[in-house]
Structures are given as C-alpha cells and as structure tokens.
Design an enzyme around this catalytic site. Structure first.
Site, PDB file in Angstrom:
ATOM      1  N   ASP A 190      -5.588  -5.828   4.699  1.00  0.00           N
ATOM      2  CA  ASP A 190      -4.700  -4.675   4.789  1.00  0.00           C
ATOM      3  C   ASP A 190      -3.298  -5.154   5.162  1.00  0.00           C
ATOM      4  OD1 ASP A 190      -4.418  -1.671   5.024  1.00  0.00           O
ATOM      5  OD2 ASP A 190      -3.776  -2.260   7.036  1.00  0.00           O
ATOM      6  N   GLU A 239      -2.863  -6.584   0.346  1.00  0.00           N
ATOM      7  CA  GLU A 239      -1.662  -5.806   0.042  1.00  0.00           C
ATOM      8  C   GLU A 239      -0.436  -6.651   0.382  1.00  0.00           C
ATOM      9  OE1 GLU A 239      -2.537  -1.193   0.787  1.00  0.00           O
ATOM     10  OE2 GLU A 239      -2.728  -2.401   2.584  1.00  0.00           O
TER      11      GLU A 239
END
Length: 891
Positions: free
Chosen positions: A498, A535
């Site tokens: 993340d 990400e």
C-alpha cells in the site's frame, strides 16, 4: 496519488506553533507564556552524533542541546538551564556535508550545528529523556528554542548493532524463549508476564532490551512496561505496550503471546509438504483482488462465512468460482489486509438494526443504518495496522490465541491446492495512531522514531493516518523482517505494498533481496518465486523524491517489483476518480461514439480528440507501459511510450514487461460496473453494459505484464455506486456468487461521507439500471475465455522492450484511425477492441492474402456475439461486432 483516503480521520500528532519570547541565561525560572513541553514544536533535527540541522535564527551567536533532569521536563524549551542533573552539549555553527545533504535532501537548506567533540560522550544518555535545542545571542538571550527530532542520531548510534540482534520472541533448541525489544531511549523496560514483572537487561551498543525465559513461558501472555519520555505527554511515562514483533495475540490485541510459530500444533495437515501452484513470472500474473469477509459473508453455501476457513469449504459457490478462474488462467488471489487490524472488534461485533432488503433502491435509510453501526461491526478494509505480523483475529473462528495462525495456514493451503497463489496486501506506510493513543504501539516504545516527522515535529499524515518512516533503519528493518516472517511461516506467494511510493526504493529492494535468499531446503519456501507489486504514487511530504529516492512508478522500473499503472485505467473508464461530474466518459464508456448528456464531456470535437488521446494511453498500456516502445500515435507523430502525456507525466515508465501492473478497477473508487453506470448513456441495455465491462477488463487482461481485477468484476459486481466502501459493511460490499442474488446494484444510496455530493446523479440510476443472470453469467464466461486465451498464447508474455517492439504494433494508429476502435498486431495474432455501438471494419493491408480466423478459444467460447467476427482474406479487413473484443489468429 492514492485514489481514496482509507480512513476518515488522521490520527497524527498536532504540534502547536507558538511565538518565541526572549529569555536570558541569568533570568530565574518563571511561568512561561510559551508552549508547554507537550505542545512545543521539534524543529531541530539531530542527524548523527556530530551534527544537528536547524535553521539559524537572526542574532544567534551560539547554540546548545540540553537534556534536563526529570524534575525540569515540563518547563518551556527556552527556560531550560544548565545545572544539576541537566546535560549540555555545546554546538558550533557549520554547514551540512555533501553526504548529509544527499542523505537528508529535505534538510539540504538547513544550517548545520556541530556537536562539540568534548560533549559527544553525553549523547546516548541525553537521548533517554527530554531534549531541547537552544540558540542564543551573544548576551545569552535565547533567540530560538525547540524540541529535537532524533531518528537520525539514533540510527547513527544504535542501528548498526541493533540490526544484528534478534527482536521479538525467539526459542533456543531446548524450547526456552528470549524476548527482545529495541527501545534505545527508554530509561527502563520490564517484561509484564501474566501480571508478573520481570526485569530486562539493556545492551548499550544496540539499545535492545532482552530477557531469557523458561520453557514454561511458552504460550503465556506478555507486554512490555516501557519507561520513556513521551513528547505528547510532556513527561516521562511508563507505557504498557504489546510487542511490535508480536506473532500471536489475545482477543482484540490486548496482550502479546509467547508463541512459537514452529509449534506442530499450529500446522494443519499437509502444511509441511504443501505443494505450491506452478510458479509464474510476475509478468504473467493474473490476480483477483479479494476481501476475506467479502468472499463468503453473503454466500449461503459456505459453512464458515467471513473467516479464513471459508476458503476450505470447497463445495461453496465462492470456492467453485475461484477454481473456475484458476482453470482459466488466474494465478493469484490478492487478499486485502489480513494482518492485525485496529478497528474491527474481534468478538461481539454489531450488525445494522434495520430491515435493509425491504428499503427502496434509492433510499437514504440503508446508508444511515450501516453507518450507525460501522464503528462496531465486523467490517473494514483493514488499512489501519495495529500489529504487522499477526493474522487478524476477526477472520478466525476463535480470535483468542494462536489458533488464527493455524486457520490462516488452512486458507493458504486451500487456495494453493486450487492452483492459486496468495498475495498479502501490506500497509507498512502508516500506523493506526501515534503518540500515546491506545492503538499506538511503535511510538509508545521509541517516541518520534518510527513515525515520519514534518519540519515542525508533527507526524506526517499524507497517507491518511500516522505515517511511518521506513527510511529510518529500524522501521525499514521491521518491514523486511515482517515480510520474511509471512513468507516463511505462512508460505505467502506475494505482497502488494500500500502506498509504496512512501517507502524508499532502497527499502523495497531490500525486501526483494531478503526474499530472494529464501530456499525450500533451508526455509521451506522459494523466495525468488514470490511476487511483489505496489502503489507507486508520488505525493505528500515525500513527493518527487523530496526525502529519498521513492519506490515510485518510474523509480521502480527494472527492479522486479511492479507498480500499478493508472494510465490506461483512466483512459478506459474516462476522467478521474474525483471528477465533480461522474459522467465524464472514456474509451469503454461511450466517449464520442455513444455520448451521454453530461456537459463535462465537452464538444464533439473535444470528445473526439480526447478519445484518440485515450487510445494512445491504452496502446502504451497494452505494451506493458514501456517507456522506450516506439510507435505512431493517433496524430501521426512518431513517439515513444514516455512521449505520450498523462496529466503532465510520461505515460510509459516501464523498462520491461512486468514493471507495470494493469487494471480497470480495484477496491479503491467505484467498481467498474458502477463507474460505467455513471458514464454510459442512461438507456444502455443490460447486455451492452455487460459487453462494455468485458471490453474494459480486456485492456488489462490482454496487455503485456501482470493484470489485476477486483473480485466479482467479471460478474458485474456493484457496491451501489459507493466510491469508498472501506467501512460500508457487508451490505454495500456484498459479493454474490449466485446470480439470483443480483450484482449488488440498487441497495440504497451509498454512504454520505464519501458520496453525498454524487447522490443527485446516483438516485435516478439506482431505480433504472439493472442486470440479470443472463448478463452476469455471460460476462463471467467471456472473461474466462479471455483469461484462457492469454494464458495459452506466448505472445502475451514477452520478456523485453526489444521483444515487444518486434512483435507488437498498432498498424492503424494515426490521424485516420477509427475513434473507439483499437487494433493491435501481436505476432500471429490480431486483436481488435471495438468499443463503439456499431459493427466496425478494420483493414490491414499486411493481412491481405493471409488467412485469419477467430481464435479457437473464442470460436468455441461462451460469447455468441464475438463469433460473428470475420476476416476477409482478399482485402485484409477484420469485421468485429459492436462492443466486442475479438482475437484472430493466422493460419
């Protein structure tokens, strides 16, 4: 940047900015009008044992660091004086070295203050309490005073030795545990073992406190009593804290457990010799993103709804669907966070107190009921970590103790036996809280170290919550250690990071390197086959490599770690995630070729130009987002992937296939079906909605490199237009494997917090748009056909830019290309994506005289419409029906 804010509030520290009041060295202590110790800023940064970085105030002649005795801790920073019990480190003005400016680029413009060589021996002791920095004029007047950020000097003094020390619980061959915690600034650390206090010993070189235990300690509860200066409290406190390196917990994470993950009782049958699915390189990964609770909570055929064990129910509808996907070519299931989560009650969770199915499709009542119980229900996406290396207890049939370890392993085993690797979604970029909050673990042990601090000393919260600092050695080590534990002890097949752009590139490379050392003979797993992606957005305090070289999209190219590509995603859907009008169209939602009535789409000429640019972005995406791929764009210009613009950035950033991960939707933002509901003309038939969904998914499935789709997208999954369903409960997140339950659309207006500004658009749609079993099953079957086609054709698995350049082309790209149609030649294949509502002819002169037929997978497949596709050998013309992706093969 990240496409949603995961939590509703930031839990970072809020340091108050206050005005300086002068004081002289000879003035007696007096009540201060300045901030108290708990409110002051921390603007000085102690970089290493020799240097403090701090802007020089006007009129300053000298500076010093002061570590006051505990009795003086609460005084304002400018009022601290040398004296009994107070340590003073004198500072001399200088400049940062080139090496220091490179290591701390965000401080490059700061002045440097050198710690007097005579005082450096005081550093270690000074760091174990409150620390202030003062600048003074020649007459002794304090010109500036502040608290001090200390992460750099802690790394300098302790990290080298600490990196060589085991942390958490380790067992010797006789079964005796040793418990160790890194707490270099603590005055005292003791082990709280079942309520009994056991002293711990501090190693001066590493800052690690440890205690050797007895065999009888195994499986007992423990915590650490850490006596440490806490800036948020403005005083020295004793915090009772769970272990940051916990591997097992009691219910609701109240206590850590002295657990041995090698204990045979925690291994389900067959675990030791678990046969892993056939390994695929990252460039071939086809990934289903899935929330553990979503998988089974709404599946009446599953005997263990909402739990890890649900995946072992092989006869459930959900398990059958996953096996069908695996047979078609899906390689991995990506699980949303399954580590210990701060906001889900692990027992006695509440449910909405309403008859939700009885309410109208466009009612506000559903979201009111769901929101009312959201803080106490069993649902959250889980992007609020509490303990990074313990399975979340709410997904276990019993959250008390280490049983959740066994059940997690059962889940991995079940998915592996069905041919699916397991990817964990990990969130090391922030914690649920910082400071003295109940759900703050790291910051209550080493305050100000594990969290990233801004210029004023407050905790960065650009990630939504209290940001961590993996650029600091021991936080970076925690990331590596945690990932390796999951890989070795739980046989996880991949990790999705993340907000990976908030990590240094070096930290991600260290993770890759550590995994690559794992071998089946020594560790039980082959670390080289574990896939990594994340990400790579760049924003916030770390944007554009402000603090370090980020693990961002461009920077990660060539590392073997993929990043999500938003380029083709936005082009396929249209617009961006935060458009004021959600009706902005794209390639797969009717822009120009099937316009809706939204004025946000512009004039016809503007729509045509934007659509053709979108097609260039999708072309780059189909190459695997290669920066160096050369082609002719829709204007007729020769360019490269990097030469195509994406909101001011290069569209192509990858060095080779596998650097970029393609997707059309994920848990963030509306599901693909919901996005298309907003964008397609209101009267679009259900069958056509399904066809546009599959065409949109195909832009990812048929690209070079890995691809991901949200679970249920192939079945037209809806969340009733909810843009951010992280806390929207089972009602809005329901995933139905039986088409008779519907696809989730029309379950009420989505929660107001993130969606109310779109209710005026959502309301009319919720009562008019619908799909049924015919569309849901047709969509799922057509997607499986494309997965099979991709998995069986080597041309979709090219290894380098050079291979892609030779094999892949867009022969009709240029000023005369058809808006809404993309034609790609790939070796012996021709792929046509017709997003228009009309049958289209695409003439390739190079295909004249060669026989092309619809690919056998589609010719024998589930979609009757694509079977009307044809190739005219005489003219080289490919004819493709409306809203269809067709793949032809020569021969």
């Amino acid at each position: 940047m990240r496409r949603t804010i995961t939590l509703a509030v930031s839990l970072g520290l809020c340091a108050a900015l206050t005005a300086a009041l002068p004081a002289t060295a000879d003035t007696p202590d007096a009540p201060s009008a300045r901030a108290t110790a708990a409110e002051e800023t921390a603007e000085a940064v102690w970089l290493d044992a020799r240097t403090v970085a701090w802007p020089r105030a006007e009129g300053t002649a000298s500076a010093r660091l002061l570590a006051p005795a505990q009795g003086a801790e609460k005084r304002a920073a400018e009022q601290i004086r040398p004296g009994p019990g107070t340590r003073q480190l004198r500072l001399t003005a200088g400049k940062l070295t080139a090496a220091q400016a490179k290591r701390f680029p965000h401080l490059a413009a700061y002045d440097a203050w050198r710690v007097d060589a005579r005082d450096r021996h005081l550093a270690a002791d000074a760091l174990r309490g409150r620390l202030v920095a003062q600048q003074r004029a020649a007459d002794g007047t304090v010109t500036a005073a502040t608290a001090v950020q200390t992460a750099g000097v802690l790394d300098d003094l302790y990290a080298g030795a600490a990196q060589r020390r085991a942390l958490g619980v380790t067992f010797d061959r006789a079964g005796r545990p040793t418990l160790s915690v890194w707490a270099p600034t603590a005055r005292r650390v003791a082990l709280d073992l079942d309520g009994r206090t056991v002293p711990m010993r501090r190693d001066a070189a590493s800052g690690v406190w440890s205690v050797e235990g007895e065999r009888g300690w195994k499986d007992r509860e423990y915590a650490y009593d850490v006596t440490v200066y806490a800036p948020e409290a403005g005083r020295t406190v004793t915090n009772t804290v769970t272990d940051p390196y916990s591997v097992a917990l009691t219910t609701d994470s109240r206590r850590s457990l002295v657990t041995d993950l090698d204990d045979p009782k925690l291994a389900p049958p067959g675990w030791k010799n678990l046969r892993k699915p056939t390994a695929v390189p990252l460039r071939d990964a086809q990934i289903q993103e899935l929330h553990v609770r979503d998988f089974s909570a709404s599946d009446p055929t599953n005997a263990h709804p909402g739990t890890y064990r649900a995946f072992t129910d092989r006869d459930s509808d959900g398990a059958r669907h996953l096996r069908r996907l695996a047979d078609a070519g899906t390689t991995h299931v990506h699980l949303l966070p399954v580590f210990d989560i701060a906001t889900i009650p692990e027992k006695d969770a509440k449910s909405p107190d309403c008859d939700l199915p009885a309410l109208p499709a466009d009612s506000e009542r559903q979201q009111e009921c769901v929101t009312a119980s959201a803080a106490e229900d069993a649902y959250n996406w889980g992007y609020d970590p509490l303990h990074y290396t313990v399975p979340e207890g709410s997904y276990a049939t019993d959250p008390e103790g280490a049983g959740r370890t066994r059940e997690f392993r059962e889940m991995v085993g079940a998915l592996n036996r069905d041919g699916l690797g397991v990817v964990m979604d990990v969130v090391y970029n922030h914690t649920a809280a910082s400071g003295q909050a109940d759900t703050s673990v790291l910051d209550r042990i080493v305050p100000g170290y594990y969290q990233r601090l801004l210029a004023d000393g407050s905790v960065a919260d650009s990630t939504c919550c209290a940001g961590t600092a993996p650029e600091n050695a021991m936080m970076g080590r925690l990331v590596v250690d945690s990932v390796v534990t999951w890989a070795k002890q739980y046989k996880v097949d991949g990790f999705r990071f993340d907000l990976m752009g908030h990590h240094p590139k070096a930290n991600m490379v260290a993770v890759r390197k550590a995994l690559d050392t794992l071998t089946p003979a020594r560790d039980g797993v082959d670390g080289k086959r574990i896939i990594l992606y994340g990400e790579g957005w760049t924003f916030g305090e770390v944007a554009d490599d402000a603090r370090f070289v980020q693990a961002s999209q461009a920077n990660m190219a060539g590392t073997g770690i993929a990043t999500f590509s938003d380029r083709a995603r936005d082009a396929v859907r249209g617009g961006g995630p935060f458009d004021e009008d959600p009706g902005v169209q794209g390639f797969a939602s009717g822009l120009y070729t099937d316009p809706n009535d939204s004025p946000a789409n512009g004039t016809r000429a503007e729509q045509r130009a934007r659509l053709l640019h979108y097609q260039d972005l999708i072309k780059v995406g189909l190459t695997g987002n290669l920066a160096g791929y050369r082609f002719t764009d829709s204007t007729g210009r020769r360019t490269t992937g990097a030469g195509v613009d994406y909101n001011g950035a290069p569209a192509g950033y990858a060095e080779r296939p596998g650097d970029a991960l393609a997707y059309a939707d994920a848990h963030d933002n509306e599901t693909l079906f919901d996005a298309l509901a907003f964008k397609l003309p209101a009267g679009t038939r259900a069958a056509d909605r399904a066809r546009m969904q599959i065409l949109a998914m195909a832009t990812a499935t048929l690209s070079q490199g890995p691809a991901l789709s949200q679970a249920g997208t192939d079945r037209l999954r809806s969340k009733s237009l909810d843009r951010n369903s992280y806390d929207s409960g089972d009602w809005f997140n329901a995933l139905h494997w039986d088409c008779r339950q519907g696809n989730g659309f029309g379950r009420g207006l989505p929660p107001a917090a993130d969606n109310q500004d779109k209710w005026e658009y959502a309301g009319p749609l919720l009562t008019t748009v619908s799909v049924g079993c015919a569309e849901i099953e047709a969509s799922a079957a057509a997607h499986r056909d494309l997965l099979t086609l991709r998995a069986t054709e080597p041309a979709f698995s090219l290894r380098s830019t050079a291979e892609v350049q030779r094999a892949l082309s867009f022969p009709l790209s240029g000023p005369d290309e058809t808006p809404g149609v993309l034609t790609m030649r790939l070796g012996d294949l021709v792929v046509v994506l017709n997003a228009t509502p009309d049958t289209q002819d695409q003439r390739l002169t190079s295909a004249t005289g060669t026989r092309y037929a619809l690919h056998p997978v589609q010719a024998r497949g589930a979609d009757p419409v694509v079977k009307d596709s044809a190739h005219d050998r005489r003219t080289g013309t490919f004819t493709v029906p409306p809203r269809t992706v067709a793949v032809f093969r020569a021969g």
